[in-house]
Write a protein that holds these residues in place. Sequence first.
Motif, PDB file in Angstrom:
ATOM      1  N   PRO A  48       0.812  -1.226   0.000  1.00  0.00           N
ATOM      2  CA  PRO A  48       0.000   0.000   0.000  1.00  0.00           C
ATOM      3  C   PRO A  48       0.846   1.277   0.000  1.00  0.00           C
ATOM      4  O   PRO A  48       0.702   2.143   0.862  1.00  0.00           O
ATOM      5  CB  PRO A  48      -0.790  -0.129   1.312  1.00  0.00           C
ATOM      6  N   TRP A  49       1.753   1.364  -0.938  1.00  0.00           N
ATOM      7  CA  TRP A  49       2.660   2.516  -0.951  1.00  0.00           C
ATOM      8  C   TRP A  49       2.745   3.151  -2.325  1.00  0.00           C
ATOM      9  O   TRP A  49       2.487   2.548  -3.354  1.00  0.00           O
ATOM     10  CB  TRP A  49       4.068   2.066  -0.507  1.00  0.00           C
ATOM     11  N   ARG A  50       3.077   4.406  -2.273  1.00  0.00           N
ATOM     12  CA  ARG A  50       3.422   5.170  -3.473  1.00  0.00           C
ATOM     13  C   ARG A  50       4.610   6.043  -3.067  1.00  0.00           C
ATOM     14  O   ARG A  50       4.781   6.341  -1.886  1.00  0.00           O
ATOM     15  CB  ARG A  50       2.268   6.088  -3.923  1.00  0.00           C
ATOM     16  N   PHE A  51       5.390   6.450  -4.017  1.00  0.00           N
ATOM     17  CA  PHE A  51       6.539   7.309  -3.715  1.00  0.00           C
ATOM     18  C   PHE A  51       6.497   8.543  -4.605  1.00  0.00           C
ATOM     19  O   PHE A  51       6.365   8.421  -5.824  1.00  0.00           O
ATOM     20  CB  PHE A  51       7.852   6.551  -3.953  1.00  0.00           C
ATOM     21  N   LEU A  52       6.589   9.693  -3.957  1.00  0.00           N
ATOM     22  CA  LEU A  52       6.697  10.934  -4.720  1.00  0.00           C
ATOM     23  C   LEU A  52       8.171  11.298  -4.800  1.00  0.00           C
ATOM     24  O   LEU A  52       8.824  11.445  -3.760  1.00  0.00           O
ATOM     25  CB  LEU A  52       5.968  12.073  -4.010  1.00  0.00           C
ATOM     26  N   VAL A  53       8.688  11.415  -5.989  1.00  0.00           N
ATOM     27  CA  VAL A  53      10.090  11.814  -6.162  1.00  0.00           C
ATOM     28  C   VAL A  53      10.086  13.300  -6.505  1.00  0.00           C
ATOM     29  O   VAL A  53       9.598  13.702  -7.554  1.00  0.00           O
ATOM     30  CB  VAL A  53      10.766  10.989  -7.274  1.00  0.00           C
ATOM     31  N   PRO A 100      19.188  17.315  -3.014  1.00  0.00           N
ATOM     32  CA  PRO A 100      18.765  17.661  -4.375  1.00  0.00           C
ATOM     33  C   PRO A 100      17.489  16.920  -4.796  1.00  0.00           C
ATOM     34  O   PRO A 100      16.787  17.359  -5.702  1.00  0.00           O
ATOM     35  CB  PRO A 100      19.965  17.255  -5.238  1.00  0.00           C
ATOM     36  N   VAL A 101      17.228  15.787  -4.149  1.00  0.00           N
ATOM     37  CA  VAL A 101      16.020  15.012  -4.444  1.00  0.00           C
ATOM     38  C   VAL A 101      15.430  14.562  -3.118  1.00  0.00           C
ATOM     39  O   VAL A 101      16.172  14.130  -2.224  1.00  0.00           O
ATOM     40  CB  VAL A 101      16.333  13.744  -5.280  1.00  0.00           C
ATOM     41  N   VAL A 102      14.129  14.671  -2.990  1.00  0.00           N
ATOM     42  CA  VAL A 102      13.455  14.186  -1.778  1.00  0.00           C
ATOM     43  C   VAL A 102      12.430  13.145  -2.209  1.00  0.00           C
ATOM     44  O   VAL A 102      11.626  13.391  -3.114  1.00  0.00           O
ATOM     45  CB  VAL A 102      12.762  15.358  -1.036  1.00  0.00           C
ATOM     46  N   ILE A 103      12.497  11.980  -1.578  1.00  0.00           N
ATOM     47  CA  ILE A 103      11.502  10.940  -1.883  1.00  0.00           C
ATOM     48  C   ILE A 103      10.507  10.904  -0.728  1.00  0.00           C
ATOM     49  O   ILE A 103      10.883  10.684   0.422  1.00  0.00           O
ATOM     50  CB  ILE A 103      12.171   9.559  -2.078  1.00  0.00           C
TER      51      ILE A 103
END
Length: 140
Positions: A48-53, A100-103
């Motif tokens: 039950p997961w999603r990742f916003l990059v 520089p990137v946040v997940i």
Amino acid sequence: MISHEQLHDVMQTRRSVRRFRPDAPSRAIIESVLASAVTAPSASNKQPWRFLVVRNRDVIDRIAAAVRTAVERIAMAIDPEFEPSFRAYGDYFTRFEHAPVVIVPLSRSLTILSNLTGGRLARDDADRITAMERESGLRA
Ligand SMILES: Cc1cc2nc3c(=O)[nH]c(=O)nc-3n(C[C@H](O)[C@H](O)[C@H](O)COP(=O)(O)O)c2cc1C
């Protein structure tokens, strides 16, 4: 296949990183990291997961600003004696802002049992099930 010793070394040397290089990792690296992350087990294998990059500097800044605002609201409700130490602690909540990137991992609650039982359970049991369902998504 890695050996038990290699796995042990990886686990022993893992640490939380709070200072970041300015150069962003490639999309291929990010996808590879996420491909590893989603091998984690989940309750009923619901995944039950999603990742916003998030790579957009402005969006990262706005997320950090929102966290700061929340820290401020909490600080206002803290016993004045503990406020300075809370603020020092809250400072850690925005360490991601220079990356520089946040997940951002998102999870949703699994409401299988709540759906099946409807309103027919005693309040105590219903509350426990709701709490468990909320947590099971987070631990997935
Ligand atoms: C659920 C969770 C939330 C955390 N939140 C933060 C955080 O907001 N800011 C931060 O700097 N570290 C955060 N940490 C990292 C912990 O402070 C860190 O894991 C702990 O101090 C042990 O250090 P190590 O990870 O380097 O072994 C978090 C860790 C976990 C598991």
